[in-house]
Design a protein around this motif. Structure first.
Motif, PDB file in Angstrom:
ATOM      1  N   SER A  77       0.809  -1.220   0.000  1.00 51.90           N
ATOM      2  CA  SER A  77       0.000   0.000   0.000  1.00 51.90           C
ATOM      3  C   SER A  77       0.840   1.266   0.000  1.00 51.90           C
ATOM      4  CB  SER A  77      -0.927  -0.002   1.218  1.00 51.90           C
ATOM      5  OG  SER A  77      -0.176  -0.031   2.420  1.00 51.90           O
ATOM      6  N   LEU A  78       2.117   1.150  -0.321  1.00 53.18           N
ATOM      7  CA  LEU A  78       3.003   2.321  -0.336  1.00 53.18           C
ATOM      8  C   LEU A  78       2.560   3.311  -1.407  1.00 53.18           C
ATOM      9  CD1 LEU A  78       6.747   1.287   0.055  1.00 53.18           C
ATOM     10  CD2 LEU A  78       5.482   2.922   1.410  1.00 53.18           C
ATOM     11  N   GLU A  79       2.586   4.607  -1.052  1.00 52.20           N
ATOM     12  CA  GLU A  79       2.289   5.656  -2.017  1.00 52.20           C
ATOM     13  C   GLU A  79       3.514   6.502  -2.335  1.00 52.20           C
ATOM     14  OE1 GLU A  79      -1.037   7.967  -0.776  1.00 52.20           O
ATOM     15  OE2 GLU A  79      -2.464   6.316  -0.982  1.00 52.20           O
ATOM     16  N   GLU A  80       4.537   6.428  -1.483  1.00 52.83           N
ATOM     17  CA  GLU A  80       5.769   7.177  -1.710  1.00 52.83           C
ATOM     18  C   GLU A  80       6.961   6.320  -1.312  1.00 52.83           C
ATOM     19  OE1 GLU A  80       7.986  11.295  -0.173  1.00 52.83           O
ATOM     20  OE2 GLU A  80       5.813  11.069   0.026  1.00 52.83           O
ATOM     21  N   ILE A 131       4.591   8.534  -5.809  1.00 51.89           N
ATOM     22  CA  ILE A 131       5.856   9.269  -5.881  1.00 51.89           C
ATOM     23  C   ILE A 131       6.998   8.265  -5.744  1.00 51.89           C
ATOM     24  CG2 ILE A 131       7.285  11.060  -4.831  1.00 51.89           C
ATOM     25  CD1 ILE A 131       4.727  12.336  -3.767  1.00 51.89           C
ATOM     26  N   LEU A 132       7.955   8.313  -6.675  1.00 50.50           N
ATOM     27  CA  LEU A 132       9.082   7.383  -6.664  1.00 50.50           C
ATOM     28  C   LEU A 132      10.375   8.155  -6.902  1.00 50.50           C
ATOM     29  CD1 LEU A 132      10.231   4.523  -6.567  1.00 50.50           C
ATOM     30  CD2 LEU A 132       9.689   4.280  -9.003  1.00 50.50           C
ATOM     31  N   TYR A 133      11.269   8.109  -5.895  1.00 52.48           N
ATOM     32  CA  TYR A 133      12.565   8.780  -5.979  1.00 52.48           C
ATOM     33  C   TYR A 133      13.657   7.737  -6.245  1.00 52.48           C
ATOM     34  CZ  TYR A 133      10.183  12.703  -3.683  1.00 52.48           C
ATOM     35  OH  TYR A 133       9.318  13.710  -3.362  1.00 52.48           O
ATOM     36  N   LEU A 134      14.333   7.874  -7.383  1.00 61.33           N
ATOM     37  CA  LEU A 134      15.426   6.966  -7.757  1.00 61.33           C
ATOM     38  C   LEU A 134      16.659   7.741  -8.216  1.00 61.33           C
ATOM     39  CD1 LEU A 134      13.297   4.352  -9.714  1.00 61.33           C
ATOM     40  CD2 LEU A 134      14.560   3.882  -7.619  1.00 61.33           C
ATOM     41  N   GLU A 190       2.537   9.490 -10.192  1.00 65.50           N
ATOM     42  CA  GLU A 190       2.400  10.883 -10.591  1.00 65.50           C
ATOM     43  C   GLU A 190       3.757  11.574 -10.764  1.00 65.50           C
ATOM     44  OE1 GLU A 190      -0.043  12.747  -7.679  1.00 65.50           O
ATOM     45  OE2 GLU A 190      -1.807  11.489  -8.090  1.00 65.50           O
ATOM     46  N   TYR A 191       4.743  11.175  -9.960  1.00 70.13           N
ATOM     47  CA  TYR A 191       6.053  11.847 -10.014  1.00 70.13           C
ATOM     48  C   TYR A 191       7.149  10.787 -10.003  1.00 70.13           C
ATOM     49  CZ  TYR A 191      10.035  14.728  -8.482  1.00 70.13           C
ATOM     50  OH  TYR A 191      11.254  15.336  -8.385  1.00 70.13           O
TER      51      TYR A 191
END
Length: 451
Positions: A22-25, A48-51, A69-70
């Protein structure tokens, strides 16, 4: 090589109680990741995914993230925009400082109708003539490009010049692809040379060791013993020489000029990993294993030991025995021999939260613990001392209870009544003379008279 594992995702999902489905970020930056995998299967609700700041060479395995979305893929090794058609909710894409040279690959983003912001600065394609006009005309849903808003007039002009600009972009792409192919060949050649040097060094080391063994076998026994004695010194010198050589190689690597390419980034990572492994291996060799501390001798006699340095209450374990007490702090013992036998079952320990002092109370066997109270020592009284104490007490009582200003004129009518209710302490106390028949009698002035 860093990989995306379930454990890595759970460690970065503490804000969601380590639940990943259920992760959203999700933030996986600076993890030395070289390949995108598993995220589209394990975290389908991501928004939101930071890589950023990894070593990812290809965009893949994210097409099933419909709610994304991002996506931040800045500072990676990406050379082409692809496999983002399935990210239907994508509104912002950051590809800053990558190696994208195929600018025409932005056409794959035309299906992402919600895409409003795109960052391509720092890529080779951003230096192409007509780069901004081509992107603005190709992606008509964009509102911002490289942090700058796209005006309506700019888009109209870009659409009018699109055929000419597109032809120019294709020519520049072709030239970049040829240059990139040469860079890849050069990097592959250097890698093969380094591998061949490493194999030659290993084979030379192995043959040298074998030759030394054969030579030592032919020496006389005296020389064998001499070489055996000097072996540690030789080994220590070899270690120092190896450290010096490694330091020189490291300086040569960092001072050597090189192009900024995906291969050079990977080469830097491998060099740093090799340095880290060598440092760990060297520290393990230098680390000396301490022998276990002896707490009790072979004949059962306990020893005084004080080994711990850092005191923390959560790491303290107190063990009281009849003849000694042992305090373990982080596995290090503090042991004291007791001068008398104590009761372990009745013992207890407490520690001050202010000073950190640890107090262990251990009652002796056959004795009763009495509360610590100050008791006055009995003093043998003499007639002179008793007179002085009585006079002092009477003076103090007179100052507290008798006010001469109010009783300046005596009242004759109430004199008998005053005498009746006069405090007993004001009256002079009769002197009690001890009887000569009782030799153990002591006159204690603090004890009130029995009359």
């Amino acid at each position: 090589m860093g990989r995306i594992t379930e454990d890595l995702i759970r460690r970065n999902a503490e804000h969601n109680d380590c639940v990943i489905f259920s992760l959203e970020e999700l933030s996986l930056h600076q993890q030395e990741i070289e390949r995108l995998e598993h995220i589209d299967k394990w975290c389908r609700d991501l928004k939101i995914l930071y890589l950023q700041n990894n070593l990812i060479g290809k965009i893949e395995n994210v097409s099933k993230l419909k709610k994304l979305e991002y996506l931040n893929l800045a500072l990676n090794n990406i050379e082409k925009i692809e496999n983002l058609e399935g990210c239907e909710g994508l509104t912002k894409l950051d590809l800053t400082v990558n190696f994208i040279g195929e600018l025409s690959s932005v056409k794959t983003l035309q299906g992402n109708i919600h895409l409003k912001e795109l960052f391509l600065m720092g890529n080779p394609c951003a230096d192409f003539d007509g780069y901004r006009q081509f992107v603005v005309a190709t992606l008509q849903q964009l509102k911002w490009l490289d942090g700058k808003e796209i005006e309506r007039s700019e888009r109209i002009q870009a659409l009018q010049n699109l055929p000419v600009v597109e032809q120019r972009i294709r020519e520049q792409e072709k030239a970049y692809c040829l240059k990139r192919a040469k860079d890849k060949e050069e990097a592959q050649r250097k890698l093969e040379e380094e591998e061949s040097k490493g194999e030659m060094g290993r084979s030379h080391t192995g043959s040298g060791g074998h030759w030394h063994a054969d030579l030592s076998a032919t020496l006389p026994s005296f020389e064998e013993s001499k070489d055996y004695i000097q072996a540690p010194e030789i080994e220590e010198g070899q270690c120092k020489g190896k450290e010096f050589d490694d330091r020189e190689d490291d300086l040569e690597f960092w001072n050597k000029p090189s192009l900024y390419t995906p291969e050079s980034r990977l080469e830097t990572l491998r060099h740093m990993e090799k340095q880290r492994r060598d440092q760990e291996r060297l520290s393990e060799k230098k680390k000396k294993v301490k022998p276990p501390r002896m707490l009790v001798t072979e004949d059962g006699r306990a020893l005084n030991v004080n080994e711990p340095k850092y005191m923390d209450t959560s790491l303290i374990d107190v063990d009281v025995q009849p003849t000694y007490v042992r305090v373990m702090v982080k596995g290090k013992p503090f042991q004291l021999i007791l001068p008398a036998e104590v009761k372990p079952d009745s013992s207890f320990a407490k520690r001050s939260q202010t000073t950190g002092h640890l107090v262990v109370c251990m009652p002796k066997v056959g004795e009763v613990i009495i509360g610590c109270q100050r008791t006055s020592k009995p003093v043998k009284s003499t007639p002179d001392s008793s007179k002085e104490q009585t006079s002092k007490r009477s003076q103090q009582m007179e100052r507290l209870e008798v006010d001469p200003s109010k009783r300046s004129i005596p009242d004759v009518a109430n004199i008998v009544q005053e005498k009746k209710h006069m405090p007993r302490r004001v009256c002079a106390e009769p002197k009690i003379i001890p009887s000569e028949e009782d030799p153990d009698f002591e006159d204690n002035p603090e004890v009130p008279p029995l009359i």
